[in-house]
Every structure is written in C-alpha cells, then in structure tokens.
Design an enzyme around this catalytic site. Structure first.
Site, PDB file in Angstrom:
ATOM      1  CD  GLU A   1      -2.651  -1.362   2.505  1.00  0.00           C
ATOM      2  OE1 GLU A   1      -3.752  -1.939   2.478  1.00  0.00           O
ATOM      3  OE2 GLU A   1      -2.127  -0.962   3.561  1.00  0.00           O
TER       4      GLU A   1
ATOM      5  N   GLY B   1     -12.618  -4.141   1.361  1.00  0.00           N
ATOM      6  CA  GLY B   1     -13.639  -4.961   0.727  1.00  0.00           C
ATOM      7  C   GLY B   1     -14.801  -4.103   0.283  1.00  0.00           C
TER       8      GLY B   1
ATOM      9  CG  MET C   1      -9.533  -5.003   9.026  1.00  0.00           C
ATOM     10  SD  MET C   1      -8.569  -6.530   9.031  1.00  0.00           S
ATOM     11  CE  MET C   1      -8.546  -6.906  10.788  1.00  0.00           C
ATOM     12  CD  GLU C   2      -5.884  -1.312   8.903  1.00  0.00           C
ATOM     13  OE1 GLU C   2      -5.538  -2.439   9.270  1.00  0.00           O
ATOM     14  OE2 GLU C   2      -6.353  -1.068   7.764  1.00  0.00           O
TER      15      GLU C   2
ATOM     16  CG  ASP D   1     -12.079  -8.321  -0.573  1.00  0.00           C
ATOM     17  OD1 ASP D   1     -13.156  -8.305   0.052  1.00  0.00           O
ATOM     18  OD2 ASP D   1     -11.028  -7.859  -0.111  1.00  0.00           O
TER      19      ASP D   1
END
Length: 228
Positions: A11, A77, A172-173, A196
């Site tokens: 990333e 996602g 998740m962040e 995804d």
C-alpha cells in the site's frame, strides 16, 4: 507536514517511489519515510493490521511530526452495489462498525466516551479528489468507509453492513485513525482501493488483487496531493 499511514508494504510502494529526498527514521519500532511530494512535506509509515495498531501509529506520528493532515491509504472490501475490484473509495464519513454499546442506550457504532458515531472526512481533500477523479480508468466513489477488526467474507455480514451503515467499503483501520485525529483535533482522510467484494470469495480475491487495488489507491492519492 502531511502524514500517510498504511498497514502493508504494498500500500506504500508507489507513495515511497514518488517521494523526493527520501530519508528513513526509526522511532520506537516504527520506520518512517520522510520526504516530499511536489511542495508538500510527507511522513509515511506502515502501521500493521487492525484498529489498535493504527491508533498507536497515528498517535506516534502526531507526537513526533505534528502533521496538519493524516491520510490512511490501502485496500478494502467493497460493499455497495456497482463498486468493482480496482475502484477507489474516499470516505465522506467513517464508523467503527464493530463498536456496539447499544445495551447502554447508544446507537450501534457510537463511541460512548466521545459520543461520536460517524467521523467526517476532511472536505478539502475530497473536493480536490473531485477535480482529478475523471483522469483514471477506474471508478472513484465517495461514501461511508466502515472499520472493524474483522475481515468480512460472507454475504450475511456484508448485507448487515450495507443496511446498518450504508457502507461503501469495509477495512480495519480508517475509523480508528479518525478517532485519534478527532481527539487531537487534526483532519483525517481515508482512501481505499477495492481488493475484493467482502463475500465468500474475498480471501482469494484479496490475494490476487492486492497490488492492483493498492496501486490504484496510491495513484489517486498522489494526484490529490499534487493539487492539494
């Protein structure tokens, strides 16, 4: 100074490649990449995965570099219908979708100690993104980014997140960074490439599309920084 935080090397790859006068500095176990993009001073760092890792890294970044803006870039996602792998989502608001203190009278997602559910992204960042979004061969969307310490990979969870939070994507962040920035009175921005579709094939899709999603996210971020 603008701070950039990502959870994986992929990333940060294009971000580091674009930075001029690049230097590295280790601070309490975190490696910071310090340089510039156009005329903006940048401090970029990898935080590893999850909300706690992000919160710790963000606070260290603030304490050591006093950034005027912190950006979380990476992959996510996709949730909203029509968003495809390789597209990029910029947060308008972000929420911790796994925060649930409803038994004490709060709405789901609300952080009780500060009484905030949705953290609003820096408007100037999004306004700049709107000026360059048509320069790319992937879709660019603005909407709610959801954050939880969970890799979403089934239809039931996906439908819940869309219905409850009107989510465009899940990571998740981002909301963890937003909370730290809220406490420190610093603007934040979240930008995510879609790796995804947060369904039963998510784990396979994630591995196959990580680089594409990371690169598209970085390309848009770099374009925004050059005009910001």
């Amino acid at each position: 100074m603008i701070g950039i935080i990502a959870s994986m090397d992929e990333e940060l790859y294009l971000i580091k490649k674009e930075m001029k006068d690049l230097k590295e500095k280790d601070i309490k176990g975190s490696r910071y990449f310090i340089g510039s993009i156009e005329d903006k001073k940048i401090a970029a760092v990898k935080c590893l995965t999850g909300k706690v890792a992000m919160a710790c890294t963000a606070q260290k970044l603030i304490d050591n570099f006093e950034p005027e803006l912190i950006i979380n870039c990476g992959v996510a996602g996709g949730l909203k219908k029509g968003i495809e792998v390789g597209d990029v989502v910029l947060s308008t608001k972000t929420v911790q979708s796994d925060m649930d203190v409803t038994q004490l009278g709060y709405e789901v997602g609300c952080v009780p100690d500060i009484d905030v559910t949705y953290f609003e992204q820096d408007k100037r960042f999004n306004e700049t993104a709107e000026k360059v979004m048509n320069d790319f061969d992937f879709g660019v969307y603005f909407g709610n980014i959801l954050t939880a310490d969970k890799f979403v990979s089934n239809k039931k969870d996906k439908e819940y997140l869309i219905k409850t939070f009107e989510g465009y994507c899940t990571d998740m962040e981002t909301a963890s960074l937003a909370q730290v920035c809220h406490i420190n009175d610093i603007p934040f921005a979240g930008i995510r490439g879609i790796s995804d579709s947060a369904d039963e094939g998510a784990s396979t899709d994630f591995k196959e599309n990580l680089r594409k999603a990371s690169d598209n996210c970085a390309k848009l971020l770099l374009a925004v920084l050059k005009k910001f």
